[in-house]
Design a protein around this motif. Structure first.
Motif, PDB file in Angstrom:
ATOM      1  N   ASP A 272       0.832  -1.194   0.000  1.00  0.00           N
ATOM      2  CA  ASP A 272       0.000   0.000   0.000  1.00  0.00           C
ATOM      3  C   ASP A 272       0.875   1.256   0.000  1.00  0.00           C
ATOM      4  N   GLY A 273       0.542   2.176  -0.889  1.00  0.00           N
ATOM      5  CA  GLY A 273       1.266   3.438  -0.972  1.00  0.00           C
ATOM      6  C   GLY A 273       2.403   3.454  -1.969  1.00  0.00           C
ATOM      7  N   LEU A 274       2.771   2.300  -2.519  1.00  0.00           N
ATOM      8  CA  LEU A 274       3.808   2.262  -3.542  1.00  0.00           C
ATOM      9  C   LEU A 274       3.222   2.670  -4.896  1.00  0.00           C
ATOM     10  N   ASN A 275       4.094   2.882  -5.861  1.00  0.00           N
ATOM     11  CA  ASN A 275       3.685   3.358  -7.182  1.00  0.00           C
ATOM     12  C   ASN A 275       3.304   2.165  -8.069  1.00  0.00           C
ATOM     13  N   LEU A 276       2.193   1.529  -7.731  1.00  0.00           N
ATOM     14  CA  LEU A 276       1.760   0.344  -8.466  1.00  0.00           C
ATOM     15  C   LEU A 276       1.031   0.762  -9.744  1.00  0.00           C
ATOM     16  N   VAL A 277       1.358   0.093 -10.855  1.00  0.00           N
ATOM     17  CA  VAL A 277       0.775   0.487 -12.146  1.00  0.00           C
ATOM     18  C   VAL A 277      -0.088  -0.608 -12.756  1.00  0.00           C
ATOM     19  N   GLY A 278      -0.077  -1.803 -12.209  1.00  0.00           N
ATOM     20  CA  GLY A 278      -0.888  -2.885 -12.741  1.00  0.00           C
ATOM     21  C   GLY A 278      -0.484  -4.190 -12.101  1.00  0.00           C
ATOM     22  N   ALA A 279      -1.285  -5.240 -12.373  1.00  0.00           N
ATOM     23  CA  ALA A 279      -1.013  -6.529 -11.745  1.00  0.00           C
ATOM     24  C   ALA A 279      -1.652  -7.656 -12.540  1.00  0.00           C
ATOM     25  N   ASP A 280      -1.091  -8.848 -12.367  1.00  0.00           N
ATOM     26  CA  ASP A 280      -1.744 -10.046 -12.872  1.00  0.00           C
ATOM     27  C   ASP A 280      -1.726 -11.123 -11.797  1.00  0.00           C
ATOM     28  N   LEU A 281      -2.656 -12.059 -11.930  1.00  0.00           N
ATOM     29  CA  LEU A 281      -2.791 -13.202 -11.033  1.00  0.00           C
ATOM     30  C   LEU A 281      -3.025 -14.414 -11.921  1.00  0.00           C
ATOM     31  N   VAL A 282      -2.103 -15.381 -11.885  1.00  0.00           N
ATOM     32  CA  VAL A 282      -2.121 -16.436 -12.895  1.00  0.00           C
ATOM     33  C   VAL A 282      -2.002 -17.834 -12.285  1.00  0.00           C
ATOM     34  N   GLU A 283      -2.206 -18.826 -13.170  1.00  0.00           N
ATOM     35  CA  GLU A 283      -1.941 -20.246 -12.912  1.00  0.00           C
ATOM     36  C   GLU A 283      -2.946 -20.926 -11.979  1.00  0.00           C
TER      37      GLU A 283
END
Length: 314
Positions: A272-283
């Motif tokens: 939380d609070g970091l510069n997150l730009v996107g994500a994926d959740l796989v498998e």
């Protein structure tokens, strides 16, 4: 600002009824526009062992029916401060990996537009490469935070350069990854050679191995992760097999000795609070799941990701 349309009210429509969207959110075509999207990539042609992750997106959606709007762990309301919608699945050619990668890249570019944040549910880990290409177009080299039992930095399988075990090598070769700020978390199990670790480090990845969790407080590990990522744009890629098979049996390449669901959820909250730009959740491979154990874990991880992605409500 228009009031966001949130999940279906469970006091009016029972959780076991109605459309199956992630967390019972509205579909994209029902809201016209959205700030964040959950979408599925039902593709698993890149797997090297058990197939079945192509059925992952809808399994995670089904398992997300019990999610609720308020996140007490972060004091966040991820669906109240911005419009979040389910964008459905992209149609991907299951017989041609190169074409599939191109299709995923185009779809991610179109869906993200100029400002949308994407949470992608796979599918196998091959899909990370086209997703990172789109992130690179927007942000330049990104810090990749990779939760996985495996490095996924191998070169080829049977001479094939694009598989679920190779996306981060290809991404490194293409200059998509920030070499000074990327990290693997949860690595464990046998490798082909000591060189696997050396090459992964050469490609820009520091590592927190699963054995570190037995000796190091979780808050200390979170501090290590945050220090490594710094203020750089961060892309989070989570292979559900980072969890121990006892917490996630429904996956294609299980490895003993993994994280617990509680540990992974706390690690995600720690972003939380970091510069997150996107994500994926796989498998997530539902054919090997039991009683939605893996699907429920994946749905909660996705919920925490939505809570810490930009404007997640904290």
């Amino acid at each position: 600002m228009t009031e966001p349309i949130g999940p279906v009210d469970a006091t009016r429509v029972p959780r076991y009824g109605g459309d199956t969207t992630f967390a019972r959110l509205p579909r994209l075509n029902e809201v016209g526009d959205a700030d964040a999207l959950v979408w599925g990539v039902p593709f698993d042609t890149g797997v090297s062992y058990r197939p079945g992750a192509r059925f992952g997106p809808n399994h995670v959606r089904q398992s997300s029916r019990l999610l609720r709007p308020y996140n007490p762990a972060l004091d966040a309301e991820p669906f109240a401060v911005r419009q979040v919608a389910d964008a459905g699945d992209v149609g991907v050619n299951p017989f041609d990996i190169d074409e599939a990668i191109s299709t995923i890249e185009t779809a991610a570019r179109d869906l993200s537009g100029t400002r949308r944040t994407l949470l992608t549910v796979g599918g196998d880990h091959t899909i990370a490469l086209p997703l990172l290409r789109v992130q690179h177009e927007r942000h330049g080299p990104v810090a990749v935070l990779h939760f996985d039992a495996h490095l996924d930095t191998w070169d080829t399988y049977f001479g094939a350069p694009h598989t679920h075990g190779t996306p981060f090598r290809r991404a490194s070769e293409e200059g998509l990854i920030d070499f000074d700020h990327s990290m693997h978390v949860g690595i464990r199990g046998p490798l082909y050679s000591r060189l696997d670790l050396d090459e992964s480090e050469r490609m820009g990845f520091a590592a927190v191995h699963c054995r570190d969790f037995a000796r190091t407080p979780l808050d200390t590990i979170i501090d290590r992760i945050r220090t490594r990522l710094g203020t750089r744009p961060v892309y989070v890629s989570i292979d559900i097999d980072v969890l121990d098979p006892g917490f996630a049996p429904g996956t294609g390449t299980p490895e003993a000795g993994g994280l617990s669901s509680r540990e992974l959820l706390e690690l995600v909250r720690g972003l939380d609070g970091l510069n997150l730009v996107g994500a994926d959740l796989v498998e997530v491979a539902p054919a090997y799941d039991h009683a939605e154990i893996t699907g429920i874990a994946a749905a909660h991880v996705a919920y925490e990701l939505l809570s810490v992605l930009p404007n997640g409500g904290a």
